[in-house]
Design an enzyme around this catalytic site. Structure first.
Site, PDB file in Angstrom:
ATOM      1  N   CYS A   2      38.789  49.075  48.344  1.00 36.19           N
ATOM      2  CA  CYS A   2      39.624  49.713  49.348  1.00 36.19           C
ATOM      3  C   CYS A   2      38.864  49.712  50.670  1.00 36.19           C
ATOM      4  O   CYS A   2      37.666  49.471  50.703  1.00 36.19           O
ATOM      5  CB  CYS A   2      39.932  51.133  48.948  1.00 36.19           C
ATOM      6  N   ARG A  27      39.933  43.776  51.846  1.00 37.20           N
ATOM      7  CA  ARG A  27      39.318  44.563  50.771  1.00 37.20           C
ATOM      8  C   ARG A  27      40.330  45.119  49.781  1.00 37.20           C
ATOM      9  O   ARG A  27      39.972  45.552  48.693  1.00 37.20           O
ATOM     10  CB  ARG A  27      38.532  45.730  51.365  1.00 37.20           C
ATOM     11  N   TRP A  74      43.342  49.292  47.031  1.00 36.87           N
ATOM     12  CA  TRP A  74      43.446  48.389  45.878  1.00 36.87           C
ATOM     13  C   TRP A  74      43.450  49.316  44.678  1.00 36.87           C
ATOM     14  O   TRP A  74      42.449  49.966  44.373  1.00 36.87           O
ATOM     15  CB  TRP A  74      42.254  47.449  45.845  1.00 36.87           C
ATOM     16  N   ASN A  98      37.147  55.557  48.734  1.00 37.21           N
ATOM     17  CA  ASN A  98      36.883  54.310  48.004  1.00 37.21           C
ATOM     18  C   ASN A  98      36.022  54.656  46.804  1.00 37.21           C
ATOM     19  O   ASN A  98      35.088  55.432  46.941  1.00 37.21           O
ATOM     20  CB  ASN A  98      36.065  53.326  48.848  1.00 37.21           C
ATOM     21  N   GLY A  99      36.277  54.050  45.666  1.00 38.21           N
ATOM     22  CA  GLY A  99      35.442  54.293  44.494  1.00 38.21           C
ATOM     23  C   GLY A  99      36.235  54.941  43.376  1.00 38.21           C
ATOM     24  O   GLY A  99      37.472  54.936  43.393  1.00 38.21           O
ATOM     25  N   GLU A 481      34.572  26.580  39.018  1.00 35.75           N
ATOM     26  CA  GLU A 481      34.887  27.115  40.350  1.00 35.75           C
ATOM     27  C   GLU A 481      36.222  26.544  40.856  1.00 35.75           C
ATOM     28  O   GLU A 481      37.033  27.262  41.437  1.00 35.75           O
ATOM     29  CB  GLU A 481      33.719  26.806  41.313  1.00 35.75           C
ATOM     30  N   LYS A 485      39.491  28.808  41.732  1.00 38.77           N
ATOM     31  CA  LYS A 485      40.191  28.765  43.030  1.00 38.77           C
ATOM     32  C   LYS A 485      41.682  28.563  42.808  1.00 38.77           C
ATOM     33  O   LYS A 485      42.511  29.238  43.422  1.00 38.77           O
ATOM     34  CB  LYS A 485      39.662  27.627  43.919  1.00 38.77           C
ATOM     35  N   GLU A 488      43.316  31.729  41.294  1.00 41.27           N
ATOM     36  CA  GLU A 488      43.305  32.875  42.214  1.00 41.27           C
ATOM     37  C   GLU A 488      44.429  32.806  43.241  1.00 41.27           C
ATOM     38  O   GLU A 488      45.079  33.812  43.513  1.00 41.27           O
ATOM     39  CB  GLU A 488      41.979  32.924  43.006  1.00 41.27           C
ATOM     40  N   HIS A 504      37.065  19.750  21.045  1.00 44.32           N
ATOM     41  CA  HIS A 504      36.924  20.917  20.171  1.00 44.32           C
ATOM     42  C   HIS A 504      37.975  21.984  20.474  1.00 44.32           C
ATOM     43  O   HIS A 504      37.740  23.159  20.229  1.00 44.32           O
ATOM     44  CB  HIS A 504      35.516  21.499  20.287  1.00 44.32           C
ATOM     45  N   LYS A 604      38.692  41.429  47.727  1.00 49.41           N
ATOM     46  CA  LYS A 604      37.517  40.646  48.102  1.00 49.41           C
ATOM     47  C   LYS A 604      36.238  41.251  47.542  1.00 49.41           C
ATOM     48  O   LYS A 604      35.385  40.563  47.019  1.00 49.41           O
ATOM     49  CB  LYS A 604      37.448  40.616  49.630  1.00 49.41           C
TER      50      LYS A 604
HETATM   51  C1  G6P Z   1      35.751  39.353  43.742  1.00 44.40           C
HETATM   52  C2  G6P Z   1      36.158  38.305  44.747  1.00 44.40           C
HETATM   53  C3  G6P Z   1      35.484  36.978  44.413  1.00 44.40           C
HETATM   54  C4  G6P Z   1      33.971  37.160  44.329  1.00 44.40           C
HETATM   55  C5  G6P Z   1      33.597  38.271  43.351  1.00 44.40           C
HETATM   56  C6  G6P Z   1      32.123  38.619  43.437  1.00 44.40           C
HETATM   57  O1  G6P Z   1      36.278  39.047  42.503  1.00 44.40           O
HETATM   58  O2  G6P Z   1      37.558  38.150  44.775  1.00 44.40           O
HETATM   59  O3  G6P Z   1      35.784  36.031  45.410  1.00 44.40           O
HETATM   60  O4  G6P Z   1      33.389  35.962  43.931  1.00 44.40           O
HETATM   61  O5  G6P Z   1      34.324  39.453  43.660  1.00 44.40           O
HETATM   62  O6  G6P Z   1      31.856  39.141  44.710  1.00 44.40           O
HETATM   63  P1  G6P Z   1      30.450  39.153  45.400  1.00 44.40           P
HETATM   64  O7  G6P Z   1      30.699  39.793  46.743  1.00 44.40           O
HETATM   65  O8  G6P Z   1      29.553  40.000  44.541  1.00 44.40           O
HETATM   66  O9  G6P Z   1      29.973  37.769  45.502  1.00 44.40           O
END
Ligand code: G6P
Length: 609
Positions: A2, A27, A74, A98-99, A481, A485, A488, A504, A604
């Site tokens: 948040c 965020r 969030w 937040n938290g 990765e 992407k 996501e 497998h 994020k």
């Molecule tokens: C969230 C974000 C990802 C990121 C992950 C770890 O899931 O959406 O994009 O890779 O957190 O975040 P960090 O800031 O620790 O790299």
């Protein structure tokens, strides 16, 4: 997670708060709200959805007042709706948080017995009631917040106003970041510098347990036991245009195209003609790294994939054992830590709750030391690790991480070379790898030129529901990765496998409706990969192969589309091959019309467990 912004300003607070929330929206963006003091009254507006929806409600019925708090959410406790949106107001108090408060249920029962009624499902509302209960005993707002935080278990950053104390905002933090913005004749609170840069570049980072009281005239910080304390003022290097989208359609696209510069910045003054500069970890770091016998890497999401690439690199080139683990698992199990092991925490934000908790947990596990690889200099992970190596990606706004990943790879490549050299790598090979790494920004720039072909390719994915990514060796994390992407931001179900594992299980999924994307660099595993591709082809799967220009692989072998990339060398190839996969996910998402920068359900920076 948040986002928080608060103001004790000389001007109307609401427009400032809304601008701050827009900067923080990456965020969290389920719901938003703000509350402002006006003539000993609190006025509030909240809405489900994006900040602009809350803004529209505010503009339809605006209110004046120069002191206020605001939040973009969030959801953790309770669905995203107006009732659960912050600020929460009880009695004379309005609060944003937040938290997560872990003991909220017992506090709720206690407060209900005192006559408090709750209208939301959130843990936050309980905090507001507790502060109000302390105010009723005659405490001032600051005292009430200090008393309240002592009763809380969990993590929080909060900002609070009271109708009884005009012109004053009290904030507190533990386990979630909170910053003070030092303006001229006005003060602010924010959960990161991006929210504050519109009003000031002078920033104070609160320490764990701190409580702060701001007014126009002053910002006074207290330790958790109520003692006044001074914290250093930092000049933020963030510029307002670093968080602008410019000519790009989305932040993600901008950030993909910023990668050559971001990687060059991360390498700058750290590697030269003689190799990696030995002082990049500081004098203490150099001594500590000389003793390393093994490494444990912890991270989440994209950062975890960077760690996986580093495992291949460090084991191949420095011949040191490396284990990589997602932080949320590591923190809850008893990892065996051989003597001389270095712990590395990789995090873009430096505030990911699981990574931070794992770093803290590692303290009692007998590591040689800890190293943070991070993009945010004043973040908790950086401050709590013994050593740091900063990525210099600049602010990353798109929720799907791109330039953070390639700059993490650049930083990890520097570490790899440093360790390899320490471990006595052959001098010729060492200098060849150093040259490769120095070529990385240019190689990424060249890989970006493939965008027009990717735009065409993306059209073939628009109506797909699944996709499979394959890679071998250090390109398995690249495939992971790429699939992350795609899922996501386009919401297409995607999985990634080391290509040898295809037979497998995942081969059962392959038919003409399943696109299979393979990363095919040049190298000893290329022939093995070609056989794996034949297995896909024989089952009618549609193959899309990203091949190294130097790899002997043709359309017939690929049995599908082949897109050629100049990998720039075996060492840097994982970073280079990531680029077309980022572009593919981006253009598929654009064609599918999803919210590229703020995909559903994600955030994020995940500052809750
Ligand atoms: C969230 C974000 C990802 C990121 C992950 C770890 O899931 O959406 O994009 O890779 O957190 O975040 P960090 O800031 O620790 O790299």
């Amino acid at each position: 997670m948040c986002g928080i912004i608060a103001a004790a300003a000389q001007r109307d607070a609401a427009p400032l708060l809304i601008a701050g929330l827009k900067a923080l929206e990456y965020r969290g963006y389920d719901s938003a709200g703000l509350a402002v003091q006006e003539d000993q009254q609190l006025r509030r507006v909240r809405a489900k959805g994006k900040v602009r929806e809350m803004e529209a409600l505010y503009l339809a019925d605006p209110f004046a007042g120069s002191t206020g708090i605001a939040h973009t959410r969030w959801a953790t406790h309770g669905v995203p709706n107006e009732e659960n949106a912050h600020p929460h107001m009880i009695g004379r108090v309005a609060l944003v948080h937040n938290g997560i408060i872990e003991n909220h249920a017992s506090l709720r029962t206690r407060l209900q017995a005192k006559g408090y009624a709750f209208t939301s499902e959130t843990d936050t509302e309980v905090m507001a009631a507790l502060i109000d209960a302390h105010l009723s005993k005659g405490m001032c707002l600051r005292e009430a917040v200090l008393a309240t935080v002592q009763e809380l278990e969990g993590a929080y950053a909060i900002a609070v106003i009271s109708s009884d104390e005009p012109g004053r905002v009290v904030g507190a933090r533990r386990g979630a970041p909170l910053l003070v913005g030092m303006g001229i004749g006005e003060h602010f609170l924010g959960s990161d510098a991006q929210a504050l840069i519109q009003v000031t570049s002078k920033i104070v980072y609160l320490e764990e347990g701190d409580v702060v009281e701001i007014s126009r005239a002053s910002a006074q910080i207290y330790t958790g036991d109520g003692m006044p304390v001074k914290r250093a003022v930092h000049e933020s290097e963030l510029s307002a245009d670093a968080v602008e989208r410019g000519e790009y359609r989305h932040y993600m696209q901008k950030e993909i195209f910023e990668q050559p510069r971001a990687v060059a910045d991360t390498l700058e003054a750290r590697i030269g003609s003689g190799g990696v500069l030995s002082n990049i970890f500081g004098v203490d770091g150099e001594k500590l790294l000389a003793k390393v016998k093994g490494l444990h890497i912890i991270a989440c999401g994209t950062s975890y994939h960077a760690g996986m690439v580093a495992k291949y690199w460090i084991e191949d080139y420095a011949r040191l054992p490396v284990s990589v683990e997602v932080a949320s698992e590591y923190r809850y199990r008893e990892a065996v830590v051989p003597q001389g092991t270095l712990l590395i925490a990789i995090s873009q934000s430096g505030e990911t709750a699981d990574t931070l908790a794992a770093l803290r947990e590692s303290r009692r596990r007998g590591y040689l030391g800890t190293l943070a690889i991070c993009n945010v200099p004043e973040s908790s992970v950086v401050r709590e690790a013994d050593l740091k190596l900063m990525t210099r990606a600049g602010p990353e706004i798109g929720v799907a991480s791109t330039k953070a990943f390639t700059t993490q790879l650049a930083a990890l490549a520097l570490l790899t070379l440093h360790l390899a050299n320490e471990q006595g790598m052959d001098a010729a090979r060492y200098s060849e790898l150093c040259e490769q790494l120095q070529r990385l920004p240019r190689a990424i720039d060249e890989a970006l030129q493939i965008e027009p072909q990717i735009v065409q390719l993306a059209e073939r994915f628009v109506h797909r529901r699944h996709a499979l990514f394959l890679g071998r060796g250090m390109h398995h994390p690249v495939a992971l990765e790429g699939s992350l992407k795609l899922k996501e931001i386009s919401y297409i179900h995607a999985e990634a496998y080391p290509a040898g594992e295809l037979k497998h299980g995942p081969l059962a999924l392959v038919d003409e409706d399943m696109p299979v994307i393979a990363v095919a660099p040049n190298g000893p595993l290329l022939d093995k990969l070609k056989s794996n591709l034949q297995e896909v082809r024989a089952r009618g799967g549609e193959l899309i192969v990203f091949a190294d220009k130097a790899a002997h692989i043709d359309g017939a072998t690929a049995g599908g589309s082949i897109l050629r990339i100049d990998a720039g060398g075996d060492f840097i190839a994982p970073a280079v091959f990531t680029v077309p996969l980022q572009l593919l996910a981006y253009h598929v998402a654009v064609l599918r019309g999803t919210d590229v920068d703020q995909p559903r359900n994600l955030a994020k920076s995940v500052t809750v467990e």
